[in-house]
Every structure is written in structure tokens, then in C-alpha cells.
Design a protein around this motif. Structure first.
Motif, PDB file in Angstrom:
ATOM      1  N   VAL A 155      -2.225   8.019  -5.341  1.00  0.00           N
ATOM      2  CA  VAL A 155      -3.492   7.785  -4.639  1.00  0.00           C
ATOM      3  C   VAL A 155      -3.383   6.450  -3.916  1.00  0.00           C
ATOM      4  O   VAL A 155      -2.602   5.580  -4.303  1.00  0.00           O
ATOM      5  CB  VAL A 155      -4.704   7.769  -5.597  1.00  0.00           C
ATOM      6  CG1 VAL A 155      -4.894   9.119  -6.252  1.00  0.00           C
ATOM      7  CG2 VAL A 155      -4.552   6.681  -6.648  1.00  0.00           C
ATOM      8  N   SER A 156      -4.179   6.265  -2.879  1.00  0.00           N
ATOM      9  CA  SER A 156      -4.142   5.025  -2.118  1.00  0.00           C
ATOM     10  C   SER A 156      -4.983   3.944  -2.801  1.00  0.00           C
ATOM     11  O   SER A 156      -6.088   4.221  -3.277  1.00  0.00           O
ATOM     12  CB  SER A 156      -4.671   5.247  -0.706  1.00  0.00           C
ATOM     13  OG  SER A 156      -4.833   4.008  -0.033  1.00  0.00           O
ATOM     14  N   PRO A 157      -4.505   2.701  -2.834  1.00  0.00           N
ATOM     15  CA  PRO A 157      -5.321   1.608  -3.373  1.00  0.00           C
ATOM     16  C   PRO A 157      -6.461   1.214  -2.445  1.00  0.00           C
ATOM     17  O   PRO A 157      -7.258   0.344  -2.784  1.00  0.00           O
ATOM     18  CB  PRO A 157      -4.314   0.465  -3.522  1.00  0.00           C
ATOM     19  CG  PRO A 157      -3.316   0.719  -2.436  1.00  0.00           C
ATOM     20  CD  PRO A 157      -3.179   2.223  -2.374  1.00  0.00           C
ATOM     21  N   LEU A 158      -6.548   1.840  -1.286  1.00  0.00           N
ATOM     22  CA  LEU A 158      -7.607   1.535  -0.333  1.00  0.00           C
ATOM     23  C   LEU A 158      -8.884   2.343  -0.579  1.00  0.00           C
ATOM     24  O   LEU A 158      -9.911   2.082   0.043  1.00  0.00           O
ATOM     25  CB  LEU A 158      -7.125   1.814   1.103  1.00  0.00           C
ATOM     26  CG  LEU A 158      -5.816   1.158   1.533  1.00  0.00           C
ATOM     27  CD1 LEU A 158      -5.482   1.542   2.965  1.00  0.00           C
ATOM     28  CD2 LEU A 158      -5.884  -0.355   1.379  1.00  0.00           C
ATOM     29  N   LEU A 159      -8.825   3.306  -1.489  1.00  0.00           N
ATOM     30  CA  LEU A 159      -9.925   4.257  -1.623  1.00  0.00           C
ATOM     31  C   LEU A 159     -11.197   3.631  -2.170  1.00  0.00           C
ATOM     32  O   LEU A 159     -12.288   3.879  -1.653  1.00  0.00           O
ATOM     33  CB  LEU A 159      -9.497   5.428  -2.517  1.00  0.00           C
ATOM     34  CG  LEU A 159      -8.465   6.396  -1.916  1.00  0.00           C
ATOM     35  CD1 LEU A 159      -8.123   7.487  -2.915  1.00  0.00           C
ATOM     36  CD2 LEU A 159      -8.994   6.998  -0.621  1.00  0.00           C
ATOM     37  N   GLY A 177      -9.506  -1.523  -0.265  1.00  0.00           N
ATOM     38  CA  GLY A 177      -8.290  -2.282  -0.548  1.00  0.00           C
ATOM     39  C   GLY A 177      -8.520  -3.756  -0.795  1.00  0.00           C
ATOM     40  O   GLY A 177      -7.555  -4.508  -0.973  1.00  0.00           O
ATOM     41  N   VAL A 184       0.840  -1.201   0.000  1.00  0.00           N
ATOM     42  CA  VAL A 184       0.000   0.000   0.000  1.00  0.00           C
ATOM     43  C   VAL A 184       0.874   1.250   0.000  1.00  0.00           C
ATOM     44  O   VAL A 184       0.606   2.220  -0.732  1.00  0.00           O
ATOM     45  CB  VAL A 184      -0.954  -0.004   1.203  1.00  0.00           C
ATOM     46  CG1 VAL A 184      -1.655   1.349   1.352  1.00  0.00           C
ATOM     47  CG2 VAL A 184      -1.983  -1.131   1.061  1.00  0.00           C
ATOM     48  N   ALA A 185       1.923   1.245   0.809  1.00  0.00           N
ATOM     49  CA  ALA A 185       2.822   2.403   0.869  1.00  0.00           C
ATOM     50  C   ALA A 185       3.488   2.647  -0.473  1.00  0.00           C
ATOM     51  O   ALA A 185       3.599   3.791  -0.933  1.00  0.00           O
ATOM     52  CB  ALA A 185       3.869   2.184   1.963  1.00  0.00           C
ATOM     53  N   TYR A 211       2.407   1.702  -3.517  1.00  0.00           N
ATOM     54  CA  TYR A 211       1.409   2.126  -4.498  1.00  0.00           C
ATOM     55  C   TYR A 211       1.060   3.602  -4.308  1.00  0.00           C
ATOM     56  O   TYR A 211       1.001   4.378  -5.274  1.00  0.00           O
ATOM     57  CB  TYR A 211       0.165   1.256  -4.350  1.00  0.00           C
ATOM     58  CG  TYR A 211      -0.874   1.469  -5.423  1.00  0.00           C
ATOM     59  CD1 TYR A 211      -0.993   0.586  -6.484  1.00  0.00           C
ATOM     60  CD2 TYR A 211      -1.757   2.550  -5.364  1.00  0.00           C
ATOM     61  CE1 TYR A 211      -1.960   0.775  -7.467  1.00  0.00           C
ATOM     62  CE2 TYR A 211      -2.717   2.755  -6.339  1.00  0.00           C
ATOM     63  CZ  TYR A 211      -2.819   1.858  -7.393  1.00  0.00           C
ATOM     64  OH  TYR A 211      -3.770   2.059  -8.359  1.00  0.00           O
ATOM     65  N   THR A 212       0.827   3.988  -3.078  1.00  0.00           N
ATOM     66  CA  THR A 212       0.453   5.370  -2.791  1.00  0.00           C
ATOM     67  C   THR A 212       1.571   6.332  -3.179  1.00  0.00           C
ATOM     68  O   THR A 212       1.322   7.402  -3.765  1.00  0.00           O
ATOM     69  CB  THR A 212       0.118   5.526  -1.297  1.00  0.00           C
ATOM     70  OG1 THR A 212      -0.902   4.576  -0.944  1.00  0.00           O
ATOM     71  CG2 THR A 212      -0.359   6.933  -0.989  1.00  0.00           C
ATOM     72  N   GLU A 213       2.808   5.957  -2.893  1.00  0.00           N
ATOM     73  CA  GLU A 213       3.957   6.794  -3.220  1.00  0.00           C
ATOM     74  C   GLU A 213       4.151   6.901  -4.729  1.00  0.00           C
ATOM     75  O   GLU A 213       4.452   7.975  -5.253  1.00  0.00           O
ATOM     76  CB  GLU A 213       5.205   6.206  -2.567  1.00  0.00           C
ATOM     77  CG  GLU A 213       6.467   7.027  -2.738  1.00  0.00           C
ATOM     78  CD  GLU A 213       7.644   6.413  -1.987  1.00  0.00           C
ATOM     79  OE1 GLU A 213       8.783   6.612  -2.433  1.00  0.00           O
ATOM     80  OE2 GLU A 213       7.421   5.725  -0.971  1.00  0.00           O
ATOM     81  N   TYR A 219      -7.126  -4.816  -4.228  1.00  0.00           N
ATOM     82  CA  TYR A 219      -5.662  -4.748  -4.230  1.00  0.00           C
ATOM     83  C   TYR A 219      -5.074  -5.880  -3.398  1.00  0.00           C
ATOM     84  O   TYR A 219      -4.085  -6.498  -3.787  1.00  0.00           O
ATOM     85  CB  TYR A 219      -5.223  -3.390  -3.696  1.00  0.00           C
ATOM     86  CG  TYR A 219      -3.735  -3.134  -3.837  1.00  0.00           C
ATOM     87  CD1 TYR A 219      -3.121  -3.136  -5.081  1.00  0.00           C
ATOM     88  CD2 TYR A 219      -2.958  -2.887  -2.707  1.00  0.00           C
ATOM     89  CE1 TYR A 219      -1.758  -2.888  -5.199  1.00  0.00           C
ATOM     90  CE2 TYR A 219      -1.599  -2.635  -2.824  1.00  0.00           C
ATOM     91  CZ  TYR A 219      -1.010  -2.642  -4.077  1.00  0.00           C
ATOM     92  OH  TYR A 219       0.340  -2.404  -4.186  1.00  0.00           O
TER      93      TYR A 219
END
Length: 279
Positions: free
Chosen positions: A165-169, A173, A156-157, A159-161, A176
Motif C-alpha cells: 500500500v502507498s504511505p501517501l494514503l 504522506g 514512497v516507491a 514502501y509501496t513495493e 511518512y
């Protein structure tokens, strides 16, 4: 009236599709993996493959689904694909492929689909076909199924970086996480652990008989600058070449100088340039 020589492809054109994918095994890797596993009829439930060419001959192709992926497209083919796709609402989350084709597509589609969240016009495509000259990190290994909970926060960290955007949105998640579980079960996820903490990770996101594409390379921020990444990546490349495919490929943002130096140390050489349009 649409007059361009373009049509949706099915299983009867599989031999022609495979021939085009072999012409560019790196740009076409994402499509080649799924065609090999499911054939062309499978795409009807997840997207469409369009072909361009006179009569029944296919000279260029594009997948329109979760991503828009052009392969071996000429300027005429790009214009034809854009004419068809621009008449429909956007369904893809990104356009990915050789930079000339992607940027030409986006020039033609932008007026129909609105603004992109990000456009990355120059992402060097890199390929390695032999073991790195540097020593490998013996602490880097395949992630085991019971370690998904430890790997997931690092994924997750990363992907977001990388994506912004976060894959949890979208679904918390879940989708993902299913993808991470799939990679771990397929022996395609690598990590180095310190206790239960992942400090390096990488995945073989795409696997074909011509190449495996590495994605998700990430080092815990606390451990960056310690020379950990190059030996870790060397382990991934060695194992992938021995066990999976004859080449290892990836693409990197041109402005990411540390990553480009890392991949050069691991024996990657230029194979052109990708571009990505993110929505």
C-alpha cells in the motif's frame, strides 16, 4: 474474570525490561531504542508495554501500539497476552517479531480482529558483525538535509513495493515524510545519486547499543540486475559498524532470493526467523 499474571509496565520496572530486551536484542530493538530515549512512561501516550510473570517478576513482554511486538515470549505468555489484547479493538497496523511468537499470537487473535491483509510467516533474520569481504561503493553516502525532496519519491516507491500500500494514503504522506526527514537529520539514510535521481537507498531504521536494523533497501527498477546493490549495501554495513552499532541486522522475505543472495555476499548470517502480520 482475567486470571493471567500480566500487567502494564512502568518506569519502576525499567531494569527488568532492559534485561529482557538484552536477551533478544534483535526482536526487541524497536522497543529498546525508544525505552533508551524516553523511558517507559513515554509509552503511555503512544502505546503500552505489558509484562508477564509471577509476582513482580517480568519474564516476557509485549508492546501494544502502532505495532504489536512480542519479546522473549513463552507459549504461556503468548496465550496470556492474546487473552488481554483479544478483548480490545485492534490498534496496531502490524504484528512483528520472532516467527513462533507472532504466528501463535495471530492464531489466537485472528478470530477477534478479523482478516489480515498479508501474513509473512518466514522472514529470515540476518546479522552482520564485521566488514563485508566485497568492495564498497564509494558513490553511496549519507543523504543531506537538502536532498529530502529527491529521496522521498524513492522512499514512497520502496514502501509501496514492499508493504503493498502507498504511505501517501492516510494523510497525503505527511507522517511518512516526517519520518524520512528524521532519518536524514539523524545521519541514518543512505543513497546513491545519478544527478538528482536516487538509484539506491537504505536506512538505519532502528538504532540501539546492541544493533542497528536496516530497512528500506531499494534499487531503482531501471538499475536492477547490474550488480549495484551488493557494493552499495557493503558501504552501508561498513559505515554502520564503524559509526553506529556493533552489529547490523535486518529481516527479509524468504521468497526474495535475490535479496538473500545480496545479504549473504555482504556477510550476513542467520539469527533465526521473523514473521509479520499486516493489516
Amino acid at each position: 474474570m482475567l486470571t493471567v499474571p500480566i500487567r502494564q509496565l512502568g518506569e519502576s520496572e525499567r531494569a527488568q525490561v532492559e534485561k529482557i530486551l538484552d536477551r533478544d536484542p534483535y526482536a526487541g530493538a524497536q522497543i529498546a531504542e525508544r525505552v533508551a530515549a524516553h523511558g517507559l512512561n513515554w509509552w503511555r501516550s503512544d502505546g503500552r508495554i505489558f509484562g508477564y510473570g509471577p509476582g513482580r517478576r517480568v519474564e516476557s513482554m509485549i508492546w501494544s501500539g502502532a505495532h504489536l511486538v512480542p519479546v522473549c515470549t513463552t507459549p504461556a505468555a503468548t496465550a496470556a497476552f492474546a487473552e488481554v489484547l483479544g478483548a480490545e479493538p485492534r490498534i496496531c497496523s502490524s504484528i512483528i517479531g520472532r516467527s513462533d511468537a507472532v504466528l501463535d499470537l495471530w492464531d489466537r487473535l485472528g478470530g477477534h480482529w478479523g482478516r489480515a491483509r498479508d501474513v509473512r510467516p518466514n522472514q529470515p533474520l540476518l546479522v552482520a558483525d564485521r566488514d563485508p569481504a566485497i568492495a564498497a561503493d564509494p558513490e553511496v553516502r549519507l543523504v543531506r538535509p537538502h536532498e529530502v525532496d529527491a529521496l522521498f519519491p524513492a522512499a514512497v516507491a520502496m514502501y509501496t513495493e514492499e508493504v503493498g500500500v502507498s504511505p501517501l494514503l492516510d494523510d497525503g504522506g505527511r507522517g511518512y515524510r516526517r519520518r524520512i526527514v528524521e532519518l536524514v537529520k539523524g545521519k541514518r539514510a543512505y543513497a546513491r545519486f545519478v544527478g538528482d535521481r536516487v538509484i539506491f537507498k537504505a536506512e538505519l531504521a532502528i538504532v540501539t547499543n546492541r544493533t542497528t536494523q536496516v530497512q528500506g533497501v531499494w534499487v531503482d527498477p531501471e538499475f536492477r540486475g547490474r550488480g549495484l546493490a551488493a557494493p552499495a549495501m557493503a558501504t552501508v554495513v561498513r559505515d554502520a559498524l564503524r559509526r553506529v552499532s556493533p552489529t547490523v541486522s535486518l529481516y527479509v522475505n524468504d521468497y526474495n532470493a535475490p535479496a538473500r543472495r545480496l545479504y549473504a555476499k555482504c556477510g550476513f548470517v542467520s539469527a533465526g526467523s521473523f514473521a509479520t502480520v499486516l493489516f
